[in-house]
Every structure is written in structure tokens, then in C-alpha cells.
Design a protein around this motif. Structure first.
Motif, PDB file in Angstrom:
ATOM      1  N   PRO A   1       5.216  13.223 -39.339  1.00  0.00           N
ATOM      2  CA  PRO A   1       5.083  12.701 -40.390  1.00  0.00           C
ATOM      3  C   PRO A   1       6.497  12.217 -40.973  1.00  0.00           C
ATOM      4  O   PRO A   1       7.552  12.771 -41.063  1.00  0.00           O
ATOM      5  N   GLY A   2       6.510  10.888 -41.348  1.00  0.00           N
ATOM      6  CA  GLY A   2       7.733  10.518 -41.957  1.00  0.00           C
ATOM      7  C   GLY A   2       8.519   9.664 -40.737  1.00  0.00           C
ATOM      8  O   GLY A   2       9.775   9.157 -41.316  1.00  0.00           O
TER       9      GLY A   2
ATOM     10  N   VAL B   1      12.868  10.884 -44.617  1.00  0.00           N
ATOM     11  CA  VAL B   1      12.005  12.034 -45.310  1.00  0.00           C
ATOM     12  C   VAL B   1      12.166  11.292 -46.864  1.00  0.00           C
ATOM     13  O   VAL B   1      13.366  11.128 -47.300  1.00  0.00           O
ATOM     14  N   THR B   2      11.106  11.648 -47.637  1.00  0.00           N
ATOM     15  CA  THR B   2      10.836  11.624 -49.115  1.00  0.00           C
ATOM     16  C   THR B   2      10.512  12.540 -49.579  1.00  0.00           C
ATOM     17  O   THR B   2      10.112  13.803 -49.195  1.00  0.00           O
TER      18      THR B   2
ATOM     19  N   ALA C   1       7.747  13.059 -50.950  1.00  0.00           N
ATOM     20  CA  ALA C   1       6.667  13.329 -50.545  1.00  0.00           C
ATOM     21  C   ALA C   1       6.344  14.049 -49.402  1.00  0.00           C
ATOM     22  O   ALA C   1       5.251  14.416 -49.015  1.00  0.00           O
ATOM     23  N   THR C   2       7.038  13.754 -48.480  1.00  0.00           N
ATOM     24  CA  THR C   2       6.973  14.383 -47.049  1.00  0.00           C
ATOM     25  C   THR C   2       7.986  15.462 -46.762  1.00  0.00           C
ATOM     26  O   THR C   2       7.999  15.934 -45.556  1.00  0.00           O
TER      27      THR C   2
ATOM     28  N   SER D   1       6.490  18.672 -45.222  1.00  0.00           N
ATOM     29  CA  SER D   1       6.188  18.752 -43.908  1.00  0.00           C
ATOM     30  C   SER D   1       7.250  19.183 -42.885  1.00  0.00           C
ATOM     31  O   SER D   1       6.986  19.736 -41.809  1.00  0.00           O
TER      32      SER D   1
END
Length: 318
Positions: free
Chosen positions: A45-46, A57-58, A60-61, A64
């Protein structure tokens, strides 16, 4: 569209053999085409898709990524596009992550877009690097780090965590031969335009890459060479004589410096422009300085000729 004169192109390639080599991009593409086809590793993810072990990466991620640290260490790079030091460190980390083959993960965080992650880590300066294992920060450093020193740092980290995080041994056992990095179609299009002599298209392509990725050192170096090659192929036979006869003609000095670089007389070119900086003022001085800095970008940052010329330029300016 006019194709370049092969004789001039060959001469320029020889002259710039110690500088940035756009031909390396073609070699990379050829290697990619020649290797056996294989399915790419799965992405996380990301992941931007460039590598399964380098993630953008943000906020929001980020959770994970923390979860991934239960299996392998996650090296969190807290960076910003406006920081030149971050631009130096990012390529070092990315190369190391690719070479690691999944024994650890690089998670890049743009602090301008995700400031709360920086606040959570108590970041005081950019870049800052934090290693996370089993959901907890375990080590960190701030500022750029030479590649050899970072390699030592990450190896010490892996040695300390190998018995705690099962994914390290699994990745090392399955790593095998390192996979060549995939060809970036943006670079491929830029390099093809360069080979066709369409320097305007090549320049626009590299500028587009830099607009999206200001810290992309490969695109920056290639753009400098495209601009230089376009200028150098337009030089006449009398540029040196004209410049020597007209020392106050700024444009003549710039053209002569290009000719000297193309003729592998790099130190003479740098000296010519530093001397010109000492003689002129205002907009002319800025013009010469910018041209000289552009020539610096044709060479590795640790080239002793560049280092000496930078010192001389600083003395001339101040």
C-alpha cells in the motif's frame, strides 16, 4: 527536425566522458529488454510502483507501514522538496533499499504534505531518518549521510533485529540475484528525443520529470547535458578568438567556455568565467554565474575541478 552532425555528437560525447552520460540510460534500457521476462514483485500500500521496497507514505497510509514493521524494519525518511540535503540523501536510501531486496523497507514522507508524521517523530531538521521495528522507533539520525556510512548503519540495524523480525531472514534467503530496475518511460522518451537531435523535446521531458520530482538528481544532470549539447553544437570555429579579442563581451565569454568544456579544457573554461565574474557587475554578473553553475552540473559533485572553481567563484563574488 534536423538530426545532429554525427561528428559533432561524437566529439561532444568524448568530451563529456567524465561527466553525465545520457548513454547510460540507453544501456539500462537495453539491459531491461535483454533480461528474461519475470513477473514483478507485489507492491505494498502506498507504493509508487518504482520498487516494492520504496514507498511514498502519507498520513492516510502510514499505519500500514507501521504494521509492516512487525515483519521487517521500516526506515522512515522524513523529507521535503525544498531541502538540498534531503535531495542528497534520498538517492542513497533508495539505492540501498533496492539492494536490500526486501530485508527492510524505505518509507518516504513529504513533511509538507504530511506534517503530523513529522510532529509525531519530533522532527527538528530535514532530512531525518527513523528506523521503526515492531511498531516502535529503534534508531535515528539527521542530515545527509555518505553511502558507505548508511550501509554500515543499516547493516548494524539488521544484525540487531534479525532474530526478532522473521521477515529479515526470509528476504535474505529468497533474495537471489538483484533484479535490474525497470526502465522509466519518461527517461526513455527523453533519451530518444536526445538521440534524434530534438533537444527542445528532450529538455521539456526532463523539465517535466523535475517538476514532478524536484529531487531527481538523474533528471537534473541529464537536463544540464542536453542544454550544453544544444549550445555546443551551434558553436562556430572562431569562438575562442572572438572571446579573447573582446574580453568585455559576456556572450562571447560564455560561448568560449562552452567550447573549452567540449574540448576537454574544463579548468580553462571555469577560469575564464570566474575571471569574467570579477570584471562585470549587475545582470551580466548574474548571467555569467548562472552559466558557470550550469557547467558545474555536467560533472560529479566531488570533481576536484568543480570544487576548486566553486571556491574561486565564491571569492570572486564576495
Amino acid at each position: 527536425m534536423t538530426r545532429p552532425d554525427p561528428r559533432k555528437t561524437a566529439a561532444l560525447s568524448a568530451a563529456l566522458s567524465g561527466a553525465v552520460d545520457l548513454g547510460a540510460l540507453k544501456a539500462r534500457a537495453e539491459a531491461s529488454r535483454q533480461r528474461a521476462a519475470a513477473p514483478p514483485p507485489s507492491s505494498a500500500p502506498g507504493d509508487s510502483g518504482a520498487s516494492p521496497w520504496v514507498l511514498d507514505v502519507t498520513e492516510a497510509t502510514f499505519q500500514s507501514v507501521v504494521e509492516r514493521s512487525l515483519e521487517i524494519p521500516v526506515v522512515v525518511e522524513l523529507t521535503a522538496s525544498w531541502s538540498p540535503e534531503a535531495g542528497q540523501l534520498s538517492p542513497v536510501l533508495e539505492r540501498a533499499a533496492r539492494a536490500g531486496g526486501g530485508a527492510w523497507l524505505l518509507a518516504r514522507v513529504d513533511l509538507d504534505a504530511s506534517p503530523r508524521i513529522g510532529q509525531a517523530f519530533g522532527v527538528q531538521s530535514v532530512p531525518t531518518v527513523v528506523a521503526v521495528a515492531a511498531g516502535q522507533p529503534v534508531d535515528a539520525f539527521a542530515g545527509p549521510l555518505p553511502e558507505a556510512e548508511f550501509t554500515q548503519w543499516i547493516n548494524r540495524l539488521l544484525d540487531a533485529l534479525r532474530d526478532r523480525l522473521p521477515g529479515i531472514r526470509a528476504a535474505e534467503a529468497n533474495r537471489g540475484e538483484p533484479q535490474p530496475e525497470p526502465e522509466d518511460p519518461r527517461f526513455q522518451a527523453a533519451e530518444e528525443a536526445f538521440e534524434l537531435g530534438d533537444y527542445a523535446a528532450a529538455e521539456a521531458a526532463y523539465e517535466a520529470i523535475l517538476a514532478a520530482e524536484p529531487g531527481n538528481t538523474e533528471a537534473k544532470a541529464a537536463l544540464a547535458q542536453v542544454r550544453f549539447t544544444a549550445r555546443a553544437e551551434q558553436l562556430g570555429q572562431d569562438v575562442l578568438a572572438k572571446a579573447d579579442a573582446n574580453p568585455d563581451d559576456v556572450d562571447a565569454q560564455l560561448a568560449a567556455a562552452d567550447a573549452e568544456v567540449a574540448d576537454q579544457r574544463v579548468e580553462q573554461a571555469f577560469k575564464r568565467l570566474v575571471d569574467t565574474v570579477r570584471r562585470v557587475f549587475g545582470e551580466d554578473r548574474d548571467k555569467v554565474r548562472e552559466h558557470l553553475v550550469g557547467l558545474f552540473e555536467l560533472f560529479p559533485v566531488d570533481d576536484p575541478r568543480v570544487a576548486a572553481a566553486r571556491r574561486n567563484l565564491a571569492s570572486a563574488l564576495f
